[in-house]
Design an enzyme around this catalytic site. Sequence first.
Site: not given
Length: 274
Positions: A78, A126, A220
């Site tokens: 992402h 992801d 992230s």
Amino acid sequence: MAPRPAARPDLALLLLLLAAAASGECGVPNAAQPRGRILGGREARPHLRPHMASLQLDGEHICGGFLIAEQWVLSAAHCTEETDGKLFQVLLGAHSLTEPEPHKRLYRVRAQIPHPGSNVYNNEDDLLLLQLEEKAELNEHVQVLPFQREQRDVAAGTVCEVAGWGTVTHSGRRPDRLQQVERPVLSRDECNHRTRHDHSITPNMMCTDSRKRDTCKGDSGGPLVCNGVAEAVVTAGSRVCGNYKKPGIYTRIAPYAAWIDRVMGALSGQEDTP
């Protein structure tokens, strides 16, 4: 939203074949997810996490990542959602993002390969692989981190650590120096309780407690490290970091080891062509 960029035009067919062979399917779209974002942590001791990478666009830190082979960095798919088709650059050997450091170096990216099952609507699959233009110079501040290949869950209560250059306050302040936090693993059943993530946590994911101490925006792609091994990648959490009702979500790496090996094996050693 701009489409995710292909790694390189001359690799398009190869990547399509890899995508077709990849395991796992996309989840059913619902709504755009809050993305992985260290709140309540502390500054890490400099260069004790030599695997850490900063993914950067135009000199700005966007996401974390970590070195899994001399020419490969693993992060979260992402992270490419808002890149407007640009390729990342990868900063290795850093503690401070801005201060001079002896082994800090910015690497260009040759190929940027999100897992084919990843999408903007949920947290499925992801993972993102980045192939550097050249092998990283390994030294005391730049090292490969082993990742988990065994298909087993980390026991609930195990204290793992995560590090990053993500947001450290609710006002959005970003640190210049690497931060770290330790969090206990939650069981999948507890994380899937209807008052938490309501059965959206699949066997390919895991969770940690997020009470007041949590990953936050910009973390992230960093590794969740348990007993010296990267077990998972920071994926998502609550829209409000540190919300105990919304434990941090991570993508387990072991279920994707074959995909990682396939991609690295197919692209490693390829000649760079104009």
